[in-house]
Design a protein around this motif. Structure first.
Motif, PDB file in Angstrom:
ATOM      1  N   ASP A   1     113.579  52.784  -0.494  1.00  0.00           N
ATOM      2  CA  ASP A   1     112.464  53.047  -1.038  1.00  0.00           C
ATOM      3  C   ASP A   1     111.444  51.860  -1.464  1.00  0.00           C
ATOM      4  O   ASP A   1     110.556  51.728  -2.398  1.00  0.00           O
ATOM      5  CB  ASP A   1     112.558  53.967  -2.347  1.00  0.00           C
ATOM      6  CG  ASP A   1     112.869  55.394  -2.113  1.00  0.00           C
ATOM      7  OD1 ASP A   1     112.214  55.850  -1.056  1.00  0.00           O
ATOM      8  OD2 ASP A   1     113.988  55.921  -2.452  1.00  0.00           O
ATOM      9  N   GLY A   2     111.749  50.869  -1.131  1.00  0.00           N
ATOM     10  CA  GLY A   2     111.284  49.236  -1.245  1.00  0.00           C
ATOM     11  C   GLY A   2     112.493  48.449  -1.305  1.00  0.00           C
ATOM     12  O   GLY A   2     113.722  48.808  -1.429  1.00  0.00           O
ATOM     13  N   PRO A   3     112.018  47.242  -0.974  1.00  0.00           N
ATOM     14  CA  PRO A   3     112.960  46.181  -1.191  1.00  0.00           C
ATOM     15  C   PRO A   3     114.163  46.110  -2.201  1.00  0.00           C
ATOM     16  O   PRO A   3     115.078  45.803  -1.814  1.00  0.00           O
ATOM     17  CB  PRO A   3     112.103  44.604  -0.964  1.00  0.00           C
ATOM     18  CG  PRO A   3     110.845  45.177  -0.673  1.00  0.00           C
ATOM     19  CD  PRO A   3     110.624  46.534  -1.256  1.00  0.00           C
ATOM     20  N   TRP A   4     113.752  46.573  -3.397  1.00  0.00           N
ATOM     21  CA  TRP A   4     114.550  46.526  -4.385  1.00  0.00           C
ATOM     22  C   TRP A   4     115.046  47.857  -4.990  1.00  0.00           C
ATOM     23  O   TRP A   4     115.620  47.842  -5.808  1.00  0.00           O
ATOM     24  CB  TRP A   4     114.336  45.417  -5.455  1.00  0.00           C
ATOM     25  CG  TRP A   4     113.799  44.263  -5.181  1.00  0.00           C
ATOM     26  CD1 TRP A   4     112.443  43.873  -5.600  1.00  0.00           C
ATOM     27  CD2 TRP A   4     113.866  43.373  -4.275  1.00  0.00           C
ATOM     28  NE1 TRP A   4     111.823  42.784  -4.871  1.00  0.00           N
ATOM     29  CE2 TRP A   4     112.885  42.273  -3.720  1.00  0.00           C
ATOM     30  CE3 TRP A   4     115.307  43.231  -3.255  1.00  0.00           C
ATOM     31  CZ2 TRP A   4     113.208  41.243  -2.968  1.00  0.00           C
ATOM     32  CZ3 TRP A   4     115.216  42.102  -2.367  1.00  0.00           C
ATOM     33  CH2 TRP A   4     114.346  41.216  -2.341  1.00  0.00           C
TER      34      TRP A   4
ATOM     35  N   PRO B   1     110.712  43.787   6.556  1.00  0.00           N
ATOM     36  CA  PRO B   1     109.382  44.222   7.416  1.00  0.00           C
ATOM     37  C   PRO B   1     109.753  45.331   8.286  1.00  0.00           C
ATOM     38  O   PRO B   1     108.718  46.097   8.926  1.00  0.00           O
ATOM     39  CB  PRO B   1     108.695  42.930   7.947  1.00  0.00           C
ATOM     40  CG  PRO B   1     110.100  42.135   7.971  1.00  0.00           C
ATOM     41  CD  PRO B   1     110.970  42.474   6.955  1.00  0.00           C
ATOM     42  N   PHE B   2     110.964  45.333   8.720  1.00  0.00           N
ATOM     43  CA  PHE B   2     111.560  46.399   9.837  1.00  0.00           C
ATOM     44  C   PHE B   2     111.697  47.762   9.336  1.00  0.00           C
ATOM     45  O   PHE B   2     112.022  48.504  10.050  1.00  0.00           O
ATOM     46  CB  PHE B   2     112.607  45.600  10.371  1.00  0.00           C
ATOM     47  CG  PHE B   2     113.630  45.365   9.326  1.00  0.00           C
ATOM     48  CD1 PHE B   2     114.663  46.109   9.215  1.00  0.00           C
ATOM     49  CD2 PHE B   2     113.847  43.995   9.156  1.00  0.00           C
ATOM     50  CE1 PHE B   2     115.678  45.615   8.120  1.00  0.00           C
ATOM     51  CE2 PHE B   2     114.769  43.437   8.345  1.00  0.00           C
ATOM     52  CZ  PHE B   2     115.567  44.394   7.787  1.00  0.00           C
ATOM     53  N   LEU B   3     111.818  48.048   7.886  1.00  0.00           N
ATOM     54  CA  LEU B   3     111.648  49.211   7.451  1.00  0.00           C
ATOM     55  C   LEU B   3     110.634  49.717   6.518  1.00  0.00           C
ATOM     56  O   LEU B   3     109.701  49.160   6.208  1.00  0.00           O
ATOM     57  CB  LEU B   3     112.851  49.135   6.229  1.00  0.00           C
ATOM     58  CG  LEU B   3     114.522  48.711   6.786  1.00  0.00           C
ATOM     59  CD1 LEU B   3     115.323  48.725   5.606  1.00  0.00           C
ATOM     60  CD2 LEU B   3     114.866  49.870   7.748  1.00  0.00           C
ATOM     61  N   ARG B   4     110.418  51.079   6.708  1.00  0.00           N
ATOM     62  CA  ARG B   4     109.477  51.679   5.958  1.00  0.00           C
ATOM     63  C   ARG B   4     109.999  52.750   4.794  1.00  0.00           C
ATOM     64  O   ARG B   4     111.175  53.001   4.893  1.00  0.00           O
ATOM     65  CB  ARG B   4     108.893  52.912   6.958  1.00  0.00           C
ATOM     66  CG  ARG B   4     108.076  52.170   8.053  1.00  0.00           C
ATOM     67  CD  ARG B   4     107.327  52.926   9.235  1.00  0.00           C
ATOM     68  NE  ARG B   4     106.762  52.133  10.117  1.00  0.00           N
ATOM     69  CZ  ARG B   4     106.469  52.670  11.389  1.00  0.00           C
ATOM     70  NH1 ARG B   4     106.787  54.093  11.495  1.00  0.00           N
ATOM     71  NH2 ARG B   4     106.235  52.256  12.534  1.00  0.00           N
TER      72      ARG B   4
END
Length: 128
Positions: A63-66, A44-47
């Protein structure tokens, strides 16, 4: 909005059902009540688009969690090694508060631990 049953992170198509391969579709304006409960939001701390450096000196784009891309062109392997240092946000130098939040949140734990926690809640695995 499209959702999948617990245990699925994608649906093979065709699968013999009436579904088109994407899952069940919800139409928020159709008057049928529904509710969502957020169980976990990985990173949640990254965009999307953030650039970070990891503990072993590799630079990454989030570019997303995975979906992590290492700038050295090597395989992402097991993902970035925590702790992370936020380098840029939206292609610009990041705010001190944002950098501190990323550093504090990744001071313990790991990318692999985040993936395991998500998989235990969803009974699924990140998409291939």
């Amino acid at each position: 909005m499209t959702v999948l049953r617990r245990g699925l992170s994608y649906r093979e198509f065709p699968d013999g059902s009436h579904l088109d391969g994407s899952g069940y579709t919800l139409h928020p304006g159709d008057g049928i009540p529904f509710a969502f409960e957020l169980l976990m939001r990985p990173y949640p701390f990254l965009r999307v688009g953030d650039e970070v450096a990891d503990a072993v000196g590799r630079a990454w784009r989030f570019d997303g969690p995975w979906d992590w891309s290492a700038f050295d062109g090597e395989s992402a392997g097991a993902g970035p090694e925590w702790p992370l240092v936020l380098l840029t946000r939206a292609g610009m130098p990041c705010a001190v508060e944002d950098a501190e939040a990323v550093a504090a949140t990744t001071a313990s734990g790991s990318h692999q631990g985040t993936a395991r926690a998500w998989m235990s809640l969803t009974e699924a695995s990140p998409t291939p």
